[in-house]
Scaffold this active site. Structure first.
Site, mmCIF file in Angstrom:
data_model
loop_
_atom_site.group_PDB
_atom_site.id
_atom_site.type_symbol
_atom_site.label_atom_id
_atom_site.label_comp_id
_atom_site.label_asym_id
_atom_site.label_seq_id
_atom_site.Cartn_x
_atom_site.Cartn_y
_atom_site.Cartn_z
ATOM 1 N N MET A 1 3.662 -3.444 -6.205
ATOM 2 C CA MET A 1 3.370 -2.905 -7.533
ATOM 3 C C MET A 1 2.541 -3.909 -8.317
ATOM 4 O O MET A 1 2.959 -5.057 -8.507
ATOM 5 C CB MET A 1 4.668 -2.566 -8.275
ATOM 6 C CG MET A 1 5.434 -1.411 -7.654
ATOM 7 S SD MET A 1 7.017 -1.072 -8.457
ATOM 8 C CE MET A 1 8.027 -2.403 -7.788
ATOM 9 N N CYS B 1 -3.477 3.646 -4.302
ATOM 10 C CA CYS B 1 -3.497 3.332 -5.732
ATOM 11 C C CYS B 1 -4.543 4.192 -6.448
ATOM 12 O O CYS B 1 -5.699 4.242 -6.031
ATOM 13 C CB CYS B 1 -3.799 1.856 -5.941
ATOM 14 S SG CYS B 1 -3.788 1.372 -7.682
#
EC number: 1.3.1.91
Length: 341
Positions: free
Chosen positions: A23, A106
């Site tokens: 992340m 992403c």
């Protein structure tokens, strides 16, 4: 010379049974230190690092980690230039990661403008070329993390085609976020919640791709939900749930790996993190960069709100030190005693 591969506490194949998602701006080395303290066997991931940052920037700053603690660990890399990716991997070889993962999931604007991340799902041939170049540059397994599709793609046809290309290119495993990424019309934050989850589609992919290990990610909030997914998948990947409620990781080794391990209590965790912080402060780090990953440790306990406040505010003060962690702990302990009396 490439460093000797020291190896993780469990085999990489075993560790993939439960992993913590990469992340951006979250899973830095301080975060991973905490997560490894809570679970010895889970597979940890770095934040995504672009191939350009490794090749043209300060590679050591982006790639260093605690080799004595963080294994098993995967480096996630972003890029779309096969030659540059291969060059980045050759540099990364010196750091001894257990796995190299290519980001094809992403949805951020910055990622799209650089032509990597989820937008690459529209170019499976290019991704396959990238995977081959990366494999030629290392003896470590190359894996891919992707979505089930982007924008108006048919998730049955396009995902199967993408996965087939990855298998042909020689990926060692796939990690699949069970949502589409809508690159047009949704923000990166909205892409984490608005596109509907489609777990059965990922289950079908795993059945089709077997024996290629396939892990599922997206919207998994509890360990019970993770266990249910393992009836269909080779592994599960938790992201924000593991970050916001890190204490759930303390049960992972026992429940997912059958390990007979001591479950650390809050006192042990805070004491260990205070010792870690003392070392890091001596190396020029700031306490708040460590404390921000610890805010959820007291969730559900009396005093949790004040615990978070102390870590959020006091850790930012000039010359803040490890005593801030112990102060936050004392508030929770005092409240627990008050409730018990």
């Amino acid at each position: 010379m490439t460093k000797a591969w020291r190896g993780p506490a469990v085999s990489l194949e075993t560790a993939r049974r439960f992993s913590i998602a990469p992340m951006m701006d979250w899973t830095d080395r301080h975060c991973r230190q905490l997560h490894r303290l809570l679970s010895r066997h889970s597979l940890l991931f770095t934040e995504m690092v672009t191939s350009g940052a490794i090749v043209h920037g300060d590679a050591a700053r982006h790639l260093r980690y605690d080799e004595a603690v963080e294994h098993p660990i995967a480096l996630q890399i972003g890029g779309s230039d096969p030659a540059e990716l291969a060059q980045a991997i050759r540099i990364a070889n010196d750091f001894g990661y257990d796995e190299i993962n290519l980001n094809v999931g992403c949805p951020s604007d910055r990622v799209q403008s650089g032509k990597f991340g989820a937008c690459l799902m529209a170019e499976p041939d290019l991704v396959a070329e990238c995977v081959r170049a990366m494999r030629d540059a290392t003896d470590r397994p190359i894996t891919v993390k992707c979505r089930i599709g982007i924008d108006d793609q048919d998730t049955e046809e396009s995902l199967d085609r993408f996965a087939d290309k990855m298998a042909e290119a020689g990926v060692a495993a796939l990690y699949v976020h069970a949502r589409k990424a809508w690159l047009q019309g949704l923000s990166p934050k909205e892409n984490r919640t608005i596109p509907p989850l489609d777990y059965p589609r990922v289950y079908r992919l795993r059945q089709r791709m077997a024996p290629l290990p396939t892990m599922i990610n997206g919207g998994i909030e509890t360990l019970e939900a993770a266990e249910a997914h393992l009836e269909h998948m080779d592994g599960v990947m938790l992201g924000r749930a593991a970050y916001h409620n890190p204490m759930l990781l303390a049960e992972v080794d026992r429940r997912f790996f059958g390990a007979e391990v001591e479950r650390l209590d809050l006192l042990q965790i805070m004491t260990a993190m205070a010792s870690y912080a003392e070392v890091q402060l001596g190396q020029g780090q700031r306490l708040n960069n460590i404390a921000r990953h610890m805010l959820g440790l007291a969730n559900g306990r009396p005093g949790a709100r004040q615990f978070r406040q102390i870590l959020s505010v006091d850790a930012c003060r000039p010359k803040a030190g490890p005593e801030v962690f112990m102060h936050a702990l004392s508030v929770v302990e005092d409240r627990a005693e008050a409730v018990a009396s």
